[in-house]
Design a protein around this motif. Structure first.
Motif, mmCIF file in Angstrom:
data_model
loop_
_atom_site.group_PDB
_atom_site.id
_atom_site.type_symbol
_atom_site.label_atom_id
_atom_site.label_comp_id
_atom_site.label_asym_id
_atom_site.label_seq_id
_atom_site.Cartn_x
_atom_site.Cartn_y
_atom_site.Cartn_z
ATOM 1 N N GLY B 32 0.820 -1.194 0.000
ATOM 2 C CA GLY B 32 0.000 0.000 0.000
ATOM 3 C C GLY B 32 0.859 1.250 0.000
ATOM 4 N N SER B 33 0.287 2.372 -0.394
ATOM 5 C CA SER B 33 1.077 3.605 -0.370
ATOM 6 C C SER B 33 1.352 3.993 1.086
ATOM 7 C CB SER B 33 0.328 4.721 -1.093
ATOM 8 O OG SER B 33 -0.878 4.987 -0.436
ATOM 9 N N ALA B 34 2.306 4.857 1.265
ATOM 10 C CA ALA B 34 2.841 5.077 2.603
ATOM 11 C C ALA B 34 1.868 5.808 3.524
ATOM 12 C CB ALA B 34 4.137 5.864 2.514
ATOM 13 N N ALA B 35 1.997 5.495 4.805
ATOM 14 C CA ALA B 35 1.308 6.231 5.865
ATOM 15 C C ALA B 35 2.329 6.528 6.950
ATOM 16 C CB ALA B 35 0.148 5.411 6.427
ATOM 17 N N ASP B 41 4.658 15.984 22.552
ATOM 18 C CA ASP B 41 4.113 15.811 23.896
ATOM 19 C C ASP B 41 2.628 16.131 23.953
ATOM 20 O OD1 ASP B 41 6.579 15.080 24.715
ATOM 21 O OD2 ASP B 41 7.103 17.022 25.609
ATOM 22 N N THR B 42 2.169 16.906 23.010
ATOM 23 C CA THR B 42 0.779 17.361 23.083
ATOM 24 C C THR B 42 -0.113 16.881 21.941
ATOM 25 O OG1 THR B 42 1.453 19.348 21.915
ATOM 26 C CG2 THR B 42 1.379 19.477 24.316
ATOM 27 N N HIS B 43 0.483 16.454 20.872
ATOM 28 C CA HIS B 43 -0.326 16.083 19.717
ATOM 29 C C HIS B 43 0.170 14.796 19.059
ATOM 30 C CE1 HIS B 43 -1.452 20.350 20.059
ATOM 31 N NE2 HIS B 43 -2.579 19.989 19.458
ATOM 32 N N VAL B 44 -0.735 14.153 18.338
ATOM 33 C CA VAL B 44 -0.372 13.025 17.487
ATOM 34 C C VAL B 44 -0.858 13.348 16.081
ATOM 35 C CG1 VAL B 44 -0.342 10.520 17.288
ATOM 36 C CG2 VAL B 44 -0.936 11.587 19.469
ATOM 37 N N VAL B 45 -0.019 13.080 15.101
ATOM 38 C CA VAL B 45 -0.345 13.434 13.719
ATOM 39 C C VAL B 45 -0.187 12.200 12.836
ATOM 40 C CG1 VAL B 45 0.490 14.710 11.702
ATOM 41 C CG2 VAL B 45 0.239 15.848 13.923
ATOM 42 N N LEU B 46 -1.161 12.012 11.966
ATOM 43 C CA LEU B 46 -1.071 10.965 10.938
ATOM 44 C C LEU B 46 -1.053 11.635 9.573
ATOM 45 C CD1 LEU B 46 -3.859 8.531 12.237
ATOM 46 C CD2 LEU B 46 -1.390 8.311 12.585
ATOM 47 N N ALA B 47 -0.254 11.111 8.645
ATOM 48 C CA ALA B 47 -0.271 11.655 7.291
ATOM 49 C C ALA B 47 -0.203 10.496 6.318
ATOM 50 C CB ALA B 47 0.917 12.597 7.076
ATOM 51 N N THR B 48 -1.054 10.521 5.315
ATOM 52 C CA THR B 48 -1.067 9.416 4.350
ATOM 53 C C THR B 48 -0.962 9.940 2.933
ATOM 54 O OG1 THR B 48 -3.470 9.484 4.237
ATOM 55 C CG2 THR B 48 -2.480 7.907 5.771
ATOM 56 N N ILE B 72 -7.397 6.753 12.646
ATOM 57 C CA ILE B 72 -6.473 5.737 12.132
ATOM 58 C C ILE B 72 -6.040 6.087 10.713
ATOM 59 C CG2 ILE B 72 -7.355 3.828 13.515
ATOM 60 C CD1 ILE B 72 -8.996 2.942 11.132
ATOM 61 N N ALA B 73 -4.850 5.629 10.359
ATOM 62 C CA ALA B 73 -4.374 5.668 8.983
ATOM 63 C C ALA B 73 -3.999 4.253 8.625
ATOM 64 C CB ALA B 73 -3.153 6.580 8.873
ATOM 65 N N MET B 74 -4.254 3.844 7.384
ATOM 66 C CA MET B 74 -4.009 2.449 7.060
ATOM 67 C C MET B 74 -3.220 2.317 5.767
ATOM 68 S SD MET B 74 -7.881 1.261 5.921
ATOM 69 C CE MET B 74 -8.607 1.668 7.491
ATOM 70 N N SER B 75 -2.582 1.167 5.617
ATOM 71 C CA SER B 75 -1.873 0.848 4.394
ATOM 72 C C SER B 75 -2.071 -0.629 4.116
ATOM 73 C CB SER B 75 -0.381 1.172 4.553
ATOM 74 O OG SER B 75 0.296 0.938 3.351
ATOM 75 N N GLY B 76 -2.368 -0.978 2.867
ATOM 76 C CA GLY B 76 -2.596 -2.375 2.495
ATOM 77 C C GLY B 76 -3.956 -2.532 1.839
ATOM 78 N N ILE B 77 -4.678 -3.578 2.200
ATOM 79 C CA ILE B 77 -5.992 -3.845 1.632
ATOM 80 C C ILE B 77 -7.010 -2.974 2.365
ATOM 81 C CG2 ILE B 77 -7.702 -5.631 1.176
ATOM 82 C CD1 ILE B 77 -5.126 -6.203 -0.256
ATOM 83 N N ILE B 78 -7.450 -1.917 1.689
ATOM 84 C CA ILE B 78 -8.315 -0.947 2.372
ATOM 85 C C ILE B 78 -9.648 -1.551 2.779
ATOM 86 C CG2 ILE B 78 -9.479 1.277 2.105
ATOM 87 C CD1 ILE B 78 -6.445 1.415 2.397
ATOM 88 N N SER B 79 -10.166 -2.488 2.000
ATOM 89 C CA SER B 79 -11.458 -3.064 2.376
ATOM 90 C C SER B 79 -11.340 -3.883 3.657
ATOM 91 C CB SER B 79 -12.045 -3.900 1.236
ATOM 92 O OG SER B 79 -11.097 -4.812 0.738
#
Lengths: 289, 289, 289, 289, 289, 289, 289
Positions: B32-35, B41-48, B72-79
């Protein structure tokens, strides 16, 4: 080439009366990083070497509290072990609810082992790929058990499982007569020393080690990070003198991981066996720790 | 030719104690394309990085809100991932209904991982082919987990998964010490920078990137399209200086995708392996993104 | 090479009307360490040789109390045996609860055997890999049964199962006419003597032997550790004179373990058979004792 | 010859992390006759090419009304598609009954895709062999989705699926910027034009074409037979000038059907591949349209 | 070598319309030691040869009382037979409870045979590997049936099953015209004489023979041990004159065990057939008697 | 020789996106004797050629009344067809009971087709091996459908299925423009004429033909035996002139049975294909008609 | 050698649209001894040749009364037939209880055939291996049906099934025009004459023949033993003149057993076919009669 035709289904016996799939699951235990357990007359201590897949990740926990009087350390497929841990916690909770007393260690261990045995006798399941060291302290005193994927369990004075655990076991065998009367700090130091024998590169740090202890009047306690530092410092002092010996032990035992010799590879192509990297050198499968 | 006879059923152990079908499912994550995920300390960030099969289609979303405190962010079989996402949303809803409080991140992650583990121990199922980066912020603070098809999960400071994610990880490893004290905008910029390291042709645009963030006092927010533009602009300013370095990182890491080396192809025909295109160059299987 | 195509599924008959999977499971019994049972007119005695995987572990118990009037000794896959033991305990408890009387030995044995038979006729199960010696004393007097993985059971005056049990059986066959009138201590000594015939290296100690006895007015009693010492001492006295003979018996019988000749290996490659170590010399599979 | 051993069970992963059975099911979509979908700001239009097995049969319908606000066009195994269509109608009915409002397009599409995903994760099922273009108009405006056998779905501005759909897609890619502002008649004409690009012999007639449209204030309407004539006439006028171009597009795209390159035939005998007729020329399997 | 591909699943027909697995199960009956049944106008007698695995074990019982009017003798896999015996006892009990009358022999036999038939038509079971001689006396008079693993049953005047039963059958065929009018003692003597014809070494003793009889006014009675001595003594007197003849009969019939010729070995390698020991000479599989 | 590995399980897709087992089931339809359906504006007529296995048997019926307004003709495995017919009768009865109105033809056909589709998507079933021509007359007028084993159905003006049906179809294609306005007798004559084109030896007689008709004001009527004679006589009159033509048609179409070309034999040995008798000449499998 | 890969699972279609397992089950019918049925205007008669495995056994019954108006004769696997017979008796009983009338023959036959059809469409079952001739007399008059393992049934004037039944059929075909008006005794004589044509050695006796008859005013009656003697005597008188002819018929038809030619052996090794004994000469499988 001869193909072993009896090693693919968990419900198939080999002509020699062996269950190869169960033995293969026991190999998975040997692929996880080492876990060590030992006990004195008053305490039981578990120590595990925790792997981290990179410096970005925390080290994966392999030591868990089950109840106030009982904890486990595992080696092999951690997700399988988590499933068993969840079962154990439920059993302890139910027992406390019904009997208002902790579930005796030996009884819980038998229940877990029975659960593992069922997975070796149904064609649609697979044996669990995890070994558990169970430390408990109840009316019967301190107990250390090893639960294996085959559904067997064994009562130990001291035990090491996982990758390169033979070196740790050699240490334990050399020293175990001192354990019974050891005080808690000494016992922890012995555990760390045994664990360090299974490390080939790097050393024990407060990040890659967890310790769990339980004993008379001491509910199960996990030592991590800062709590470990005094113990690691004590270890470092001693290693100057003792480390060479344990290194030697490691070399002796280097070829034979775990409790017994690995079953002969059923495909048995000796040429292939030479070419293949020894299990010790192989990177572990991604899901094992 | 040697045929691996242990890699077709999910309930079959190999003589080395490995579960090949589970490892193969982990390969799907690398297709899958990258994630990318990272936390201060205060935040969590996801980027896909979102792929579009053509200019006619919108880019396929890979970042999802699960609850106000969790995405959540995912990579692989999206279904496959959607199926897990639906489960997570239900669990969060039920927990809020019963306890009037958000479901703690670590607990939800364990439940999802347990669900994945079951799929590795029943002969009529297959392991999920998707990796999840879970970002949550609860009483325990910001958390970033990676849930893998094997049923394992890991706590990360920063992590990248999917195709060419090694380059992104190299970036993260080089910079992660700056993250803890970074402000939100800087953290997002680091995430985009890491993501851009996994892109070989083209560049990050407001169309092919999604960002999710959650933190102290900030419910989970998805940044898409116009919301992303300031961040992308900031990135562009910086890339002039920094891009060469990240390109170099990419080259270094180019041959080793993901957290570990790919398991040796069990068919092991070295001639075929040469002829076959490297996984990096192959078009991804149609259903993966 | 000819491949036996009828020996992989428990529900497949061979053209000769044999069930090879059941026979293979019976081989597992022969891999466990020896267990001996014998009876006089008033008592029934079981004696087992308990293996320990290392000096760190306690010896694995193979003798179990089922009820006040009934005990078992097992050889083979102990985790399978534990599952049957649990069943037997439940049946005894239920019978006592309903009828306020002990469950007759013969009836319980038939129920256990029926349970084992079912496992030979369902495609998703496997035969149990354990043999049970059942000692009971009820209104019908003392009884000694052997329950085998095939679901058969046999009434014995004296019997030995497990690795190198042929030597023990030779001893029993030579002496059994003395058993009927023997007093309890003599009977125990005969049992230990038979057991010792199955030991090739080392000797019987209070650690590696368990004895169970039941008889007229004597509820089932397990003798372990210190309780065994007088009996072992008595044995040591006698062995000076008698041991040579039993050693000779052992040699005669060395090639033929258990009740019948081992089934011909279905793969039948005579060259391979030569190369392979004789089952006697092979280390037992890790899970058997 | 190398045999692909990972492409026969839907629950088996290949070492590259692919699910071949799912990819093969996606090939079935490419065997059906073409279907085209496109949307403007106010309307969504579906157009399908309907095959008739002979002049005696009516053309098989491939366009269905699901609800007043939603219709589908399908390509591949129509009986599989009918089963999904029935499910969609039920969901819409239930939603209207409970909420007295139409079921949002995106939500229905996700439910259908989830249903398809389950068929890729159970060993006793097979993936659906049909692709669905879903056109809906709700509060969120006009929507065009493509649901694929893998359980994935994609949001499209315009899309063509089925045999020779690459030519239609080429047309759509060249023109799609005009669609947003097009009026309904123009949009239909674009759809027919795209569809005609996928026809190699014969031409579009009122018999072999169906059109479905839905939009602001326009419930889903099927155009068939006479209703189509004005649109086909308008198309004919224009084709004189434009047809050559679309024909060229068709040639360019002729070798690459569908959204992605066909997965390499796992049997990979290049000689056989040459000898075998290209999928384009093969008569479709009898049950596909 | 040609491999029979139709003889491994119980639900697979061979091209010749045969069920090989059922035929193989019938071979198991021929491996058990002999059982003989015969009847006069007033009585039915069963006689079995009981094997003992060693002098330490009692002889395994093969004759069972089912109800006051009905008994069975079995040959083959005794644990399978026990399972059927338990079923028969239940049916008789239920019938007595409901109708206050014994269950007619023919009806019970049909029920047992139906139970066996089901095992030949389900893929997850295997045919029973046991043959039953059923002796009953009810309003319809004395009855002797043979129930076979195929689910067929046959009404016999006299019958012998099991190893070397052909010699016994030859005796019965030569004498059966005398049976109808024989008194009970004579009938028993005929049964023992037939049984002795199937013994190649050793002779009939009170230990290895069981006799069951039922008749007009005689509930089912088992003769064992001392009860048998007068009958065996009578037999011994006669054998001096008659034994030679029965020995001759045995030689004639030596090559053809049981009711029909053994099915041709499906592997059909004539060379292997020569090398293999004749079934007569092979030791029986451990679980058969 | 290349072996097709995708054509044995109904749930396995071939790499080309085909379901071979479904296509094979469609071959079974072509093995049955011919069935013909055709309709005018007012009536629908079915005609079948009934085989008799010998002169002792009656001809097997292939035309069935389902309800007053609906009948079916079938070709292929008649026992499969009977199972579907029973389902259709139940559905019609239930509909009449609940709605007091006949079940619309198109709706019933869709239900039957859905039932057939399910059999193509479950691993423990097989596709039905029968094709149905469904003739109904309801508010929507006369309808003729063909339901195929794949779960597809088609609306036809006229259709022929079964062995040598291509000749009948050729006739129907030549004449179908006359059908709409034909009166009932002419329509029946056309049906018989088409049917006779599929007969190579012998001719249509009142014994081997069944006709079913339904229409405006005419409930479904079966014409058999004497009722057929006038129609057969009318046919005979005409054949003098027209027969040559239909014979010619038969020759043209002789090589291509059924609606589409037969799928290429997956074993694809061209030599074998030559040697093998053409399907036309082979005796049908015993259970097909 | 070419291996037929489509003939091992009952749910697998061959590329030619055949179900080989069903055809093989039909072969089992041909292995049983012959059964004959025929009818006049007023009566239906069944006659069977009963085999006895030895002179000690009674002949196995193959003719059964189902109800007062209905009886069956069977050939093939009798235990399968018994299972169907039991079902038929239950259906008749239930019908009489509910409707106070006999269950019409045709309806019962359809139900039995439907039951057999199900066994051809479930992967865990096997087709029944028995053919039934059903004779009934109800309001619709006398009926003779043949139910075959495929789930098909046929209405016959006269029919013979089982081993060497072709000779019997030849007789029936030559004479059947005389049957309609024959009186009962003549009809029985015709039945016996047809049956005798299928006997190669020995002759019809009161022991090896059963006759069942049912007709207007005659409830189903079984003729056995003494009841048969006058009919056999009448037959013997006639055979002097007629036997030669029937012998000739037998020779003509000798090569083609049963209703249709045997399906080509799927293994198709012509050499093997020569070497193999013709089915006629082979001893029947032990369980068939």
């Amino acid at each position: 080439m001869f193909r072993n035709q009896y090693d693919q289904d968990v419900t198939t016996w080999s002509p020699q009366g062996r269950m190869h799939q169960v033995e293969y699951a026991m190999e998975a235990v040997k692929q996880g990083s080492a876990a060590v357990g030992l006990k004195s007359d008053t305490h039981v201590v578990l120590a595990t070497l925790n792997r981290a897949s990179s410096e970005l990740s925390s080290h994966q926990r392999k030591t868990f509290k089950v109840d106030d009087h009982l904890g486990i350390a595992m080696s092999g497929i951690i997700s399988d072990g988590r499933s068993l841990c969840r079962y154990m916690r439920n059993e302890c909770l139910n027992h406390r609810y019904v009997f208002e007393a902790p579930l005796p260690t030996a009884r819980l261990v038998r229940q877990v082992a029975d659960r593992a045995q069922v997975c070796t006798q149904r064609s649609w399941k697979r044996p669990y790929g995890v070994g558990l060291l169970v430390a408990g302290f109840d009316k019967a005193g301190g107990k250390l058990f090893y639960c294996c994927p085959s559904g067997s369990y064994y009562d130990y004075k001291a035990m090491a499982i996982g990758a390169r655990s033979q070196a740790a076991k050699t240490y334990l065998e050399r020293k175990f007569e001192e354990f019974a009367s050891a005080d808690l700090d000494t016992l922890i130091r012995h555990g760390l020393q045994a664990l360090s024998a299974s490390v080939t590169d790097g050393e024990l740090t407060k990040d890659n080690v967890s310790v769990a202890l339980v004993g008379k009047g001491t509910p199960l306690t996990l030592l991590e990070d800062a709590d470990l530092e005094p113990h690691l410092a004590a270890l470092a002092d001693e290693v100057g003198g003792d480390g060479a010996g344990s290194g030697g032990a490691m070399e002796e035992g280097g070829g034979a991981d775990g409790a017994s010799a690995p079953p002969a590879a059923p495909d048995g192509a000796s040429g292939a066996a030479e070419a293949a990297p020894a299990p010790e050198d192989e990177p572990p499968a991604p899901m094992e720790t």
